[in-house]
Write an enzyme that holds these catalytic residues in place. Structure first.
Site, mmCIF file in Angstrom:
data_model
loop_
_atom_site.group_PDB
_atom_site.id
_atom_site.type_symbol
_atom_site.label_atom_id
_atom_site.label_comp_id
_atom_site.label_asym_id
_atom_site.label_seq_id
_atom_site.Cartn_x
_atom_site.Cartn_y
_atom_site.Cartn_z
ATOM 1 N N GLU A 142 0.822 -1.206 0.000
ATOM 2 C CA GLU A 142 0.000 0.000 0.000
ATOM 3 C C GLU A 142 0.858 1.258 0.000
ATOM 4 O OE1 GLU A 142 -3.068 0.033 -0.500
ATOM 5 O OE2 GLU A 142 -3.939 -1.857 0.184
ATOM 6 N N ASP A 176 -4.571 -9.623 -8.485
ATOM 7 C CA ASP A 176 -4.977 -8.697 -9.545
ATOM 8 C C ASP A 176 -3.850 -7.872 -10.172
ATOM 9 O OD1 ASP A 176 -4.690 -7.393 -7.120
ATOM 10 O OD2 ASP A 176 -6.626 -6.377 -7.161
ATOM 11 N N GLU A 205 -18.663 -6.155 -2.198
ATOM 12 C CA GLU A 205 -17.281 -6.602 -2.065
ATOM 13 C C GLU A 205 -17.104 -8.028 -2.567
ATOM 14 O OE1 GLU A 205 -13.556 -5.024 -0.261
ATOM 15 O OE2 GLU A 205 -15.045 -4.620 -1.789
ATOM 16 N N GLU A 249 -12.383 0.354 -9.411
ATOM 17 C CA GLU A 249 -11.971 -0.532 -10.499
ATOM 18 C C GLU A 249 -12.994 -0.594 -11.635
ATOM 19 O OE1 GLU A 249 -9.440 -1.380 -7.126
ATOM 20 O OE2 GLU A 249 -11.630 -1.290 -7.304
#
Length: 872
Positions: free
Chosen positions: A88, A235, A329, A347
């Site tokens: 992150e 991803d 989610e 996204e």
């Protein structure tokens, strides 16, 4: 919308990392209840400001950008004693600094703004880069998942360095930022470390399937979680392989991406679905649900140039959004909510932007309009935009992640912007996974890192079908504006269960004389024909003394191996149905919506239901002003009946039964009740929601609705009463649309009132997977008529441990058509593949002895048991 979010962050939260939009204050690590891994993004370095830097320039807010850069240089400290996520921190902070630097030097070259700038953001990025490097001190080259900004790794003060596992995306999403840092500064060490991590992941891929797992041991390289998909945990690894080829010009990255992409399209892509599989057995589905993070994948497919599956998956996701207002989610393959949260993820907007660029189809502008309307209608609150805690009730969470400003507004603005609306050429840049902009000219700058093709060292690949061209960024079908529509059309009913194609398939199978196998949801224990089919499949039916029915399968007693396989499928469907029905028996959360000024329905609190009183899902919602009862605990006759008459009474939890409180306020004339937790500081963020139980007596006399709020949520209403005196709320099963007339009466300054009208998010019900033992026999209990299986204990030579991983489920859950009610309701569910409709064609495409099937399954039991416990 951006001004509303950014302005409230700067006014109420800065220099904190994030804005808490319901309570109008900053989220500071350590001062708020821990949210677990979610807090690893917070490092006391003004995260939202850094993440928003290049968004300001994209939105042509150059003056605000200049002010923001000065604030970062003046206020931000990267030397805090805080343990943060390497992943992150890289994509948000390092990427934010590099994106800010990229556009700062662009503006400086234009000659109007940033003339004072002298690479200060780049120097901060370099400082942060060196702080992250100790994480790579492993034998494999894979980084530790967390690091202490001040003390690094392994030191006693660091409180980190003992981890053994990391996710594939965590280790494989570094190359863009680290290589850009090396290319900007000339310090090659950053790119070298990121390349080494990518090389190791490539070497450890599963060789026969060319897939990677979700979690890997950073010391041994062993796969800890062996399921594979394109969503959470993997991803951006795939995203960075393709984009690293674009930014760095290294063919090995494209070769690896194409190899993985071929495997994804072979095993994971089941258009329009993208389903996780097992890396060693890629024909086995690893779960029956999808997570929201996979919504980025259609956008990546556009860059790849594979437009058809991108359109198909995007359309499926859009229909889920239209059904729930936001993308949950996680959601099941038949499009029910699995995890109800929505933290304002960008996204889907990203994929919408790329699809519009590729097709030029104005349909995607309508999609973008829907996203904007839903954000303003359901997520916008007086102090920013609040994440959805439960898309079913419309309740909020006190959360506005930095990626909302970094990505969502950037993609939505670019979706609608004309070329002249952007002050620079966006085609000169590549987007990182956090939508930060890195200039493409870096590909020819400071190329000191060896670009030896390491891919071919591991395997010989047939690359004859690989496309060795740059990704597509322009319109792909300028002469055929109906191309995208022709692909979407067959999928327009995929979510709402209308399935003409499935009916045709069933009709054909019926004409051929083949009878569809018995499905669990169709089974009736009193139907003699069904019992005969069970017997043929080796399934016995046992009537228990308590009236339940137990199903037990002995595969060896089946009439044939094909029947045994049908029995396996039936039992696994029954287990899945049992689990789902047990979940559905739980009362869902309810909503308390503040509808008076200055809230006007914009704040929704998730409330716990009561096991007594009217069910709000079946009765009309209750609306009224609130008033505190006296005594506040509501355990005796109220002394202020005139105050609560015709109103919704507020009562404190404790000292007597919930039902007694309800009777006392009802006798005083209240039209409803809200019980507020007496445990000060309790919050739905940290405590599980529960139902208020009765007192063991007949509660039919209670005719008013009762809901429960934790202390923090209840405090929002109490604070509102202190500030505004008269506060009106709505008690309902889910949030209602705002009253347009009341909205029009809202004063322009009302959004500032949020400082005193504290708001809070509410708890959504989180649905977890059911763990299964490793059985030797498969059994299911149910009542004779309505299926209500009680346990899934086991008792024969058939393993049922892979409840969420059954290969048969692959056939059941990947149908585009879902349930149908046509053909006079003769068939409730269609066979999902043509092979299903032919009894002579076995699952798995070829005949396989049942012993062989079981032997294969036993190898995977341990992996699947671990999968059942996974959380996103």
């Amino acid at each position: 919308m951006f001004d509303h979010a950014y302005g409230n962050y700067m006014e109420h939260a800065y220099p904190a990392d994030e804005l808490m939009p319901l309570t109008c204050r900053g989220r500071v690590r350590g001062q708020e209840p821990s949210r677990g891994d979610v807090d690893d993004a917070l490092g006391k370095f003004s995260l939202t400001l850094i993440d928003s830097l290049d968004t300001l320039v994209v939105l042509n807010k150059t003056k605000e950008f200049e002010d923001a850069v000065r604030k970062v240089l003046r206020d931000v400290n990267l030397d805090n004693d805080v343990v943060v996520s390497v992943f992150e921190t890289n994509i948000r902070v390092l990427g934010g600094l590099l994106g800010g630097h990229s556009l700062a030097i662009m503006l400086k070259e234009k000659g109007e703004y940033m003339q004072w700038y002298n690479d200060e953001l780049l120097q901060m990025a370099k400082q942060l880069g060196y702080k992250l490097l100790p994480a790579f001190n492993t034998t494999s080259g894979l980084p530790y998942p967390r690091i202490n900004l001040k003390f690094g790794i392994r030191k006693p003060e660091a409180r980190t360095g003992t981890e053994t596992d990391t996710c594939t995306a965590c280790a494989g999403t570094l190359i863009l930022e680290f290589a850009a840092l090396s290319r900007f500064t000339g310090a090659t060490i950053f790119e070298e470390y990121a390349r080494k991590a990518l090389d190791f992941l490539w070497e450890k891929r599963q060789r026969s399937s060319n897939l990677v797992g979700v979690t890997i041991n950073i010391h041994t390289g062993d796969w800890v979680r062996k399921d594979s998909g394109v969503g959470a945990g993997i991803d951006s690894y795939y995203e960075y392989l393709l984009k690293a080829y674009v930014l760095l010009g290294d063919d090995s990255f494209l070769e690896r991406f194409n190899t993985h992409y071929d495997a994804i399209m072979r095993y994971i892509s089941q258009p329009p679905l993208l389903l996780d599989v097992h890396i060693h057995k890629p024909m086995l589905n690893a779960r029956t649900w999808m997570d929201a993070l996979l919504a980025f994948f259609p956008g990546l497919q556009v860059l790849k140039g594979d437009i058809r599956p991108a359109i198909e998956t995007h359309e499926m996701l859009y229909q889920v959004i239209k059904k729930h207002n936001f993308l949950p989610e996680a959601f099941t393959t038949d499009f029910r909510v699995h995890w109800a949260q929505h933290p304002l993820r960008p996204e889907f907007a990203e994929s919408t932007y790329f699809l519009y660029k590729a097709t030029g189809d104005p349909y995607y502008l309508e999609v973008g309009k829907t996203l904007i309307e839903n954000l303003n209608k359901y997520a916008r609150v007086p102090c920013g935009f609040a994440a959805m805690k439960d898309v079913r009730t419309g309740s909020h969470e006190d959360r506005m992640d930095s990626f909302f400003l970094a990505e969502m507004f950037k993609y939505l603005y670019l979706l609608f912007a004309d070329k002249e609306d952007i002050i620079f050429d966006i085609e000169d840049y590549i987007f990182t996974t956090e939508a930060h902009l890195l200039p493409l000219w870096l590909s020819t700058t400071n190329q000191r890192v060896s670009k030896k093709n390491t891919t071919s060292e591991y395997t010989e690949l047939d690359d004859s079908n690989f496309d060795w061209t740059c990704p597509n960024t322009q319109i792909l079908f300028p002469n055929d504006p109906l191309y995208a529509q022709s692909i979407r059309e067959p999928l327009k009913n995929v979510v709402d269960k209308s399935c003409p194609r499935g009916i045709i398939r069933v009709e054909e199978s019926l004409r051929s004389g083949a009878k569809p196998p018995l499905r669990a949801r169709d089974f009736m224990a009193t139907n003699p024909e069904h019992l005969e089919i069970l017997k043929k499949m080796g399934v016995s039916l046992i009537h228990l003394k308590d009236g339940r029915v137990q199903l037990v399968q002995h595969a060896i007693q089946a009439a044939s191996s094909i029947d045994a396989e049908d029995g396996l499928r039936f039992m696994q469907e029954m287990i899945e149905l049992s689990s789902q029905q047990q979940k559905e028996q739980q009362l869902p959360p309810r909503a308390v919506q503040i509808v008076s000024h200055p809230f006007f329905g914009r704040v929704v609190l998730t409330a716990g239901p009561a096991q007594f009183g009217p069910d709000l899902s079946k009765h009309k919602e209750t609306r009224g002003f609130v008033a505190s009862s006296k005594p506040y605990n509501g355990c005796s006759e109220l002394t202020n009946p005139e105050a609560v008459m015709g109103k919704i009474a507020l009562i404190q939890r404790g000292q007597c039964m919930f039902a007694e409180k309800a009777r006392n306020i009802q006798n005083a004339g209240a039209i409803g009740g809200i019980v507020i937790d007496d445990n000060e500081g309790s919050s739905s963020d940290t405590a599980p929601l529960f139902q208020m139980a009765g007192d063991g007596k007949d509660t039919d006399d209670i005719t008013i609705p009762m809901l429960f709020l934790f202390s923090k949520e209840g405090g929002i209403i109490l604070d509102a009463i202190r500030e505004y005196e008269e506060v009106e709320v709505l008690l309902s099963d889910k949030a209602k649309d705002r009253d347009p007339e009341m909205e029009n009466e809202e004063q322009p300054s009302s959004e500032n009132d949020s400082q005193s009208a504290e708001q809070i998010a509410s708890r959504s019900q989180e649905i977890d997977l059911v763990d299964q033992e490793s059985p030797e026999e498969s059994s299911v209990n149910s009542h004779p008529e309505a299926l209500s299986p009680v346990d899934t204990d086991s008792a024969a030579s058939v393993s049922s441990s892979e409840q969420d991983s059954n290969p048969m489920e692959n056939l059941e859950t990947t149908s585009l058509d879902g349930e149908c009610t046509d053909l006079d309701n003769q068939l409730q569910e269609q066979p999902e593949t043509e092979e299903d409709s032919n009894p002579n064609v076995s699952w798995g495409k070829k005949a396989q002895p049942i012993d062989s099937i079981l032997a294969d399954w036993n190898e995977d039991i341990e992996a699947f048991e671990m999968m059942d416990k996974d959380e996103l």
